[in-house]
Design a protein around this motif. Structure first.
Motif, PDB file in Angstrom:
ATOM      1  N   LYS A  34      -7.461  -3.310  -2.836  1.00 24.06           N
ATOM      2  CA  LYS A  34      -6.845  -3.961  -1.832  1.00 24.06           C
ATOM      3  C   LYS A  34      -5.255  -3.288  -2.087  1.00 24.06           C
ATOM      4  N   THR A  35      -4.587  -3.655  -0.973  1.00 23.98           N
ATOM      5  CA  THR A  35      -3.119  -3.192  -1.001  1.00 23.98           C
ATOM      6  C   THR A  35      -2.401  -4.488  -0.871  1.00 23.98           C
ATOM      7  N   ASP A  92       4.006  -4.786  -0.831  1.00 21.27           N
ATOM      8  CA  ASP A  92       4.842  -3.823  -1.050  1.00 21.27           C
ATOM      9  C   ASP A  92       4.296  -2.416  -1.196  1.00 21.27           C
ATOM     10  N   GLY A  93       3.126  -2.237  -0.705  1.00 22.74           N
ATOM     11  CA  GLY A  93       2.423  -0.893  -0.622  1.00 22.74           C
ATOM     12  C   GLY A  93       1.527  -0.520  -1.903  1.00 22.74           C
ATOM     13  N   THR A  94       1.505  -1.278  -3.070  1.00 17.96           N
ATOM     14  CA  THR A  94       0.885  -1.122  -4.428  1.00 17.96           C
ATOM     15  C   THR A  94      -0.269  -1.281  -4.159  1.00 17.96           C
ATOM     16  N   SER A  95      -1.457  -0.754  -4.770  1.00 15.54           N
ATOM     17  CA  SER A  95      -2.876  -1.160  -4.706  1.00 15.54           C
ATOM     18  C   SER A  95      -3.445  -1.768  -5.901  1.00 15.54           C
TER      19      SER A  95
END
Length: 462
Positions: A182-183, A186-189
């Motif tokens: 999932k993402t 803020d763009g982090t996974s």
């Protein structure tokens, strides 16, 4: 004492129940169950026939059509609804409500069905063949998936001693898990892990009509890729015309990213696999792509100016800007234009982007890829498939895989597997066969009634 007015001869409840009865009659007319009935009647022999085989079988089908979660819920409806008893084939004139079988009759009947579970599969296959004949293009696009089926039972403790089967607990189920990336905003996974105790339904459906063509029930811990290969083999054995003459593409999610499955589909059956790849590469160089992202790459055999990524992208280097690239020039690499699949050579052709899109390349004179390159599928069977991954056609085709998700949703909702009381792998496999046979019988009945738009509906009356 409050007086209750006399009920009218035509009650609104009759209208309400008529839809379920119409659907049940449609299923009973369509389902090819005569072979099973004859075998069960031979097994009974000269024994007592207080509860006829055919009537009990029809009542189990009514439990699926009328969405009853348990046998007791079905029995209560049979005791209340004389019309349903009559449609199922029970004696409503002499025995009335006494014709409804007690619970132990259904228990013994299930034991008989366990011995002849293969005939349930034969009914399913016969319905698939009928739909293949009557629906144009049925089987052209197949989609597979593995679905969690929780047991709704208490899982045994790790150190608990194994128990003998007694029908009251589930000793066949085990733990399964699915991991999804999932993402965040803020763009982090991150990874989302879903665990369940129970079983797994492996399903192959027609992606256009959203109807099942093959299935398998396993424990929750079973891997999807081996079962997917098993189902492809089963389809080729039982539905040879569908696999050889009709099927063109086979869709699966990342769980089906398996070299053996891809080879089986294309090499043995000529079916194009449309399966996204997982991040598995442990080697390769990191290069910066025009989009700004960095991907691992490997060199295409036979040329030093072309590389490919694990996602199927093919890129060429400009010979004159390779040296300048070390200083930070991003324009050193461009994505090559896809030129089509050459079946007789088993190669994918990629063309020079400068020639294809009409811009100048300073290193065109020295570039060995200016006339294009051919990449054999054997360079990487997971990466290179007959339907190239970096094309709009691949993306548009893969979107059809959501059809299997909708079939899974109907399996949970209208067909009752979201709330069930099933214990044991054998009974789960049998009940799954019931549900899918009713699903196909309903669809075939709608098609024969010229109501193809209702083929996927269980709850809508004809």
């Amino acid at each position: 004492m409050a007086m209750i007015p006399q009920a009218s001869l035509f009650c609104w409840k009759d209208v309400e129940n008529l839809g379920d009865l119409e659907r049940l009659v449609l299923v009973l007319k369509t389902i090819p169950d005569e072979a099973l009935m004859r075998v069960l009647e031979i097994d009974r022999g000269q024994g007592r026939d207080d509860y006829p085989i055919r009537a009990v079988w029809n009542s189990l089908l009514a439990g699926v059509v009328c969405q009853h979660a348990s046998v007791e819920e079905l029995r209560r409806e049979l005791l209340r609804n004389a019309q349903l008893r009559e449609v199922c084939g029970f004696d409503v004139l002499v025995k009335a409500a006494a014709a409804v079988p007690p619970p132990w009759v259904y228990t013994r009947f299930f034991r008989l069905l366990f011995k002849h579970a293969g005939l349930i599969d034969a009914m399913f296959d016969e319905l698939v063949e009928s739909l293949h004949r009557e629906l144009p293009g049925f089987g052209r696009c197949l989609a597979g998936d593995g679905k969690a089926v929780p047991a709704h039972a208490r899982a045994p403790k790790k150190d608990a001693e194994p128990r003998d089967p007694d029908g009251r607990r589930d000793i066949d189920a085990d733990w399964g898990a699915k991991t999804k990336k999932k993402t965040r905003d803020d763009g982090t996974s991150y990874k989302k892990i879903t665990r369940w105790f129970g079983y797994k339904l492996h399903l192959v459906v027609d992606a256009d009509y959203e109807l099942p063509v093959a299935y398998e029930i396993t424990k929750a811990s079973a891997g999807e890729a081996p079962i997917a290969r098993k189902l492809v083999k089963r389809l080729s054995e039982r539905h040879e015309d569908l696999m050889k003459k009709t099927c063109e593409v086979y869709l699966y999610d990342k769980a089906g990213d398996d070299t053996r499955l891809i080879r089986t589909l294309w090499d043995d059956h000529g079916i194009k696999p449309v399966i996204p790849v997982r991040d598995c590469w442990q080697e390769g160089d990191e290069i910066e792509l025009p989009s700004g992202e960095r991907r691992k790459t490997l060199q295409v055999p036979g040329t030093r100016d072309v590389v490919y990524t694990e996602k199927g992208g093919v890129y060429c280097f400009c010979p004159r800007t390779v040296a300048a690239a070390k200083a930070g020039e991003v324009d050193k690499v461009r994505e090559m234009a896809f030129g089509g699949f050459e079946k007789n050579r088993s190669t994918l052709r990629y063309r020079c982007p400068a020639r294809q899109y009409g811009y100048e390349c300073p290193g065109a004179e020295r570039c060995k890829a200016k006339t294009g390159v051919r990449i054999k599928l054997d360079v990487g069977r997971r990466v290179f498939t007959p339907l190239a991954r970096n094309t709009y056609v691949w993306e548009r085709t893969y979107k059809k895989r959501t059809a299997v998700e909708r079939v899974n949703s109907r399996f949970d909702g209208p067909y009752g597997f979201e709330r069930h009381f099933i214990r044991g792998l054998a009974k789960m496999r049998l009940r799954t066969g019931f549900a899918l046979v009713v699903m196909l019988s309903m669809a075939l009945g709608r098609v024969r009634e010229k109501r193809k738009h209702l083929a996927r509906s269980l709850v809508q009356a004809a």
